[in-house]
Design a protein around this motif. Structure first.
Motif, PDB file in Angstrom:
ATOM      1  N   GLN A 109       0.808  -1.209   0.000  1.00 18.52           N
ATOM      2  CA  GLN A 109       0.000   0.000   0.000  1.00 18.52           C
ATOM      3  C   GLN A 109       0.844   1.263   0.000  1.00 18.52           C
ATOM      4  OE1 GLN A 109      -3.215  -0.268   2.653  1.00 18.52           O
ATOM      5  NE2 GLN A 109      -3.887   1.840   2.418  1.00 18.52           N
ATOM      6  N   LEU A 116       1.651   2.824  -3.372  1.00 15.64           N
ATOM      7  CA  LEU A 116       0.616   3.381  -4.233  1.00 15.64           C
ATOM      8  C   LEU A 116       0.745   4.886  -4.396  1.00 15.64           C
ATOM      9  CD1 LEU A 116      -2.491   1.390  -3.005  1.00 15.64           C
ATOM     10  CD2 LEU A 116      -1.087   0.963  -5.011  1.00 15.64           C
ATOM     11  N   ARG A 117       1.340   5.551  -3.427  1.00 20.60           N
ATOM     12  CA  ARG A 117       1.407   7.008  -3.464  1.00 20.60           C
ATOM     13  C   ARG A 117       2.636   7.481  -4.239  1.00 20.60           C
ATOM     14  NH1 ARG A 117      -1.026   5.422   1.185  1.00 20.60           N
ATOM     15  NH2 ARG A 117      -2.959   6.493   1.719  1.00 20.60           N
ATOM     16  N   ARG A 161     -10.962   6.561  -1.911  1.00 26.74           N
ATOM     17  CA  ARG A 161      -9.588   6.075  -2.043  1.00 26.74           C
ATOM     18  C   ARG A 161      -9.447   4.682  -1.457  1.00 26.74           C
ATOM     19  NH1 ARG A 161      -4.781   8.790  -3.091  1.00 26.74           N
ATOM     20  NH2 ARG A 161      -2.961   7.506  -2.664  1.00 26.74           N
ATOM     21  N   GLU A 162     -10.145   4.414  -0.350  1.00 23.27           N
ATOM     22  CA  GLU A 162     -10.060   3.092   0.260  1.00 23.27           C
ATOM     23  C   GLU A 162     -10.604   2.022  -0.681  1.00 23.27           C
ATOM     24  OE1 GLU A 162     -11.220   5.813   1.716  1.00 23.27           O
ATOM     25  OE2 GLU A 162      -9.526   6.142   3.099  1.00 23.27           O
ATOM     26  N   GLU A 177      -7.950   1.465  -3.444  1.00 21.72           N
ATOM     27  CA  GLU A 177      -6.802   0.702  -2.966  1.00 21.72           C
ATOM     28  C   GLU A 177      -7.174  -0.756  -2.722  1.00 21.72           C
ATOM     29  OE1 GLU A 177      -5.299   2.756   0.423  1.00 21.72           O
ATOM     30  OE2 GLU A 177      -4.244   4.268  -0.764  1.00 21.72           O
ATOM     31  N   SER A 178      -8.392  -0.991  -2.226  1.00 21.39           N
ATOM     32  CA  SER A 178      -8.840  -2.373  -2.023  1.00 21.39           C
ATOM     33  C   SER A 178      -8.938  -3.111  -3.351  1.00 21.39           C
ATOM     34  CB  SER A 178     -10.196  -2.367  -1.312  1.00 21.39           C
ATOM     35  OG  SER A 178     -10.704  -3.684  -1.194  1.00 21.39           O
ATOM     36  N   GLU A 221      -1.412   7.223  -9.788  1.00 20.98           N
ATOM     37  CA  GLU A 221      -1.752   8.371  -8.965  1.00 20.98           C
ATOM     38  C   GLU A 221      -1.321   9.649  -9.674  1.00 20.98           C
ATOM     39  OE1 GLU A 221      -0.018   8.293  -5.117  1.00 20.98           O
ATOM     40  OE2 GLU A 221      -1.395   9.787  -4.291  1.00 20.98           O
ATOM     41  N   LEU A 250      -6.129   8.786  -7.158  1.00 15.16           N
ATOM     42  CA  LEU A 250      -5.913   7.523  -7.860  1.00 15.16           C
ATOM     43  C   LEU A 250      -6.829   7.431  -9.070  1.00 15.16           C
ATOM     44  CD1 LEU A 250      -5.629   4.999  -4.873  1.00 15.16           C
ATOM     45  CD2 LEU A 250      -3.779   5.939  -6.266  1.00 15.16           C
TER      46      LEU A 250
END
Length: 576
Positions: A332, A335-336, A423-424, A427-428, A440, A445
């Protein structure tokens, strides 16, 4: 009054008729053999068998049949040798060509067999004593024209003799059925070659035109005469030129091919050198190509040498491991990052070495269209070509609606411009591998889900996708079956001329557009070369965008062919 005409004037052979009469009794005594007896009945009643038996009885009972000569093969060879010195004469050239035809040679051979009444089954006498030191010898005579004999030879280090290393499928030696792998070559046209260097034997054979007489000692290997014929088709994922390959045992017998060619593999008995021919070509003789294992080894060695690594040591004590790190979904915290910032340099590109991909023909299915994936360097025109293709038939060509974690703007509709999620949730979905690509940008995202692409496929429409190159490996699945088109820029000189004439602009920092700079055009060409080198084996078609009108017309034609013509896809795709 209807008249029934006989099917043939050839009467039923009396011996065949006796067997037909006996079949009913066999059928009653062997009730489980019904299919076999039915086959015998059809066979004995067949017109071809009756004609064959009729010809056999005429040949065996008619004393008036007398041949003019009993050695037509030898006479034809003598004629060939006598006139070949006058090859500049067109009539002589035509005669030499006729005498070199395998069908004519087979006809003359059959004539000689019949003229000597050598067509009856014969069993030779069994030798009472055989000298173990005396090996059986066979003499093979072929006519060598411009076509190679289709064999490669090697030196057997244990015996010191020259032996046949391989017989090329479909070549003159293979068609004769008399030369096999492992046969020792003792004489060529009466010249003893035992103890000679293989290159000397090759020189002798290369200078011969016309009849070639080989004295061979048959191989003791039981598997030598039989070569397993393979029917595998593969797509070549690299370019190969035999003349520049120093490892090829016989460059003259090598098969040159380019990346993307479909090859028919006809023999894989040799673990290092396969025999193949290009799919669709009428050339009878196969050529040598490096096997998958050999090409992987050579490419690993090349990469090791390019990096300055010792690589493969000749004594075999140290080798490069074929096991390589293959990262999965990043954690995780990864991801940024700016979209594709790391993967642009290929640091995550650890796929296997591209060699061959087994393929099969795919027949287009109605209401099940393959997605069209456009790949190319930034600024080459993928999005413009996608827009023009979509405009050619807006109902048929659709784009997958992307997902984003950014807030919705007042004029936007959920499911039209984007699917707006948290965002959650993004990411999931990324961790669950539900996105074909993601990244990103400015803290938000963005991504294209696999289900969005499949939904368009299930609607019977063509999904248009312009992903980053790193998404190709994830998209290239049997349930998606993408058709990947690489949009390639022209040369730098033409790129400068065409983009300048069209006043092309590039989008920067949101909605700001500016003309292309010299550095940006140079970077586009360099990026194109890197993409083609790294992912070129995945492309189904290449379009050079030197003119946007011509490139869009090519794209529209290609899209039509995808839906109407069969094409080659990885093995297993056509069944799904």
């Amino acid at each position: 009054m209807p008249i029934t005409l006989p099917l043939t004037k050839v009467a039923v052979d009396p011996d065949a008729q006796k067997l037909l009469t006996a079949l009913p009794s066999l059928e009653t005594r062997l009730p489980s053999k019904g299919p076999e007896i039915a086959f015998l009945r059809r066979f004995l009643r067949s017109r071809d068998l009756r004609l064959l038996l009729h010809v056999y009885r005429i040949l065996s009972t008619s004393p008036q049949v007398r041949p003019v000569a009993e050695f037509a093969v030898s006479q034809a060879a003598d004629v060939f040798c006598s006139v070949r010195c006058q090859e500049e004469d067109l009539r002589v050239q035509e005669l030499l060509d006729i005498l070199s035809k395998p069908h004519l040679q087979a006809l003359l051979y059959t004539h000689d067999k019949i003229s000597r009444s050598d067509y009856s089954p014969q069993v030779g006498p069994v030798a009472e004593e055989v000298d173990e030191d005396e090996a059986a010898v066979k003499v093979v005579r072929l006519i060598k024209s411009n076509e190679p004999l289709g064999v490669t030879i090697q030196l057997n280090e244990e015996s010191g003799n020259i032996e046949v290393a391989r017989v090329l499928h479909g070549g003159a030696a293979d068609r004769s059925g008399l030369i096999h792998v492992g046969d020792e070559v003792h004489e060529v046209n009466g010249v003893c070659v035992r103890g000679c260097d293989p290159n000397e034997v090759v020189d002798i054979l290369s200078r011969i035109t016309g009849p070639v007489t080989l004295k061979l000692v048959p191989s003791n290997s039981k598997n030598g005469p039989d070569q397993r014929q393979c029917q595998m088709r593969v797509k070549a994922l690299f370019d190969y030129t035999p003349e520049t390959d120093t490892t090829n045992p016989c460059p003259e017998a090598g098969l040159e091919f380019r990346r993307g060619d479909v090859l028919h593999i006809v023999n894989q008995d040799d673990p290092t050198w396969w025999q193949a021919r290009k799919e669709g070509e009428t050339i009878t003789s196969a050529g040598l190509i490096p096997s998958k294992q050999l090409q992987e080894r050579n490419e690993m060695q090349r990469r090791a040498e390019a990096k300055g690594s010792p690589g493969l040591v000749h004594n075999g004590t140290r080798q490069l491991s074929p096991c390589r790190y293959s990262p999965r979904i990043p954690r995780q915290k990864k991801l940024r990052k700016t979209m594709y910032h790391a993967v642009q340099n290929g640091e995550y590109d650890t796929d296997e070495i591209p060699t061959y991909e087994e393929v099969e023909q795919y027949q287009p299915k109605p209401n099940r269209c393959r997605p069209i994936v456009l790949i190319g360097p930034a600024g080459v025109g993928c999005n413009e070509l996608k827009r023009r293709l979509k405009a050619s038939n807006p109902v048929h060509f659709l784009e997958a609606v992307p997902y984003t974690s950014r807030p919705k703007k007042p004029f936007e509709q959920d499911g039209k411009e984007y699917h707006f999620v948290t965002r959650e949730e993004m990411e999931s979905g990324i961790m669950a591998q539900r996105f074909a690509e993601y990244g990103e940008y400015k803290g938000n995202l963005y991504g294209t889900s696999v289900e969005s692409i499949k939904a368009i496929i299930n609607m019977g429409k063509v999904c248009l996708v312009t992903p980053h190159t790193q998404a190709l490996k994830f998209l290239r699945q049997a349930d998606i079956k993408p058709f990947i088109i690489f949009i390639k820029p022209p040369s730098l000189e033409m790129l400068q001329a065409t983009r300048g004439a069209m006043k092309a602009r590039v989008t920067k920092d949101g909605d700001v557009t500016q003309p292309f700079t010299q550095e940006e055009l140079q970077a586009m060409v360099e990026s194109s070369d890197k993409i083609e080198e790294r992912f070129g084996h995945l492309f189904d078609h290449v379009i050079v965008n030197d003119n946007i009108s011509n490139a869009s017309a090519d794209l529209i034609r290609t899209a039509a062919r995808i839906e109407s013509e069969p094409h080659w896809v990885p093995i297993g795709w056509s069944g799904q």
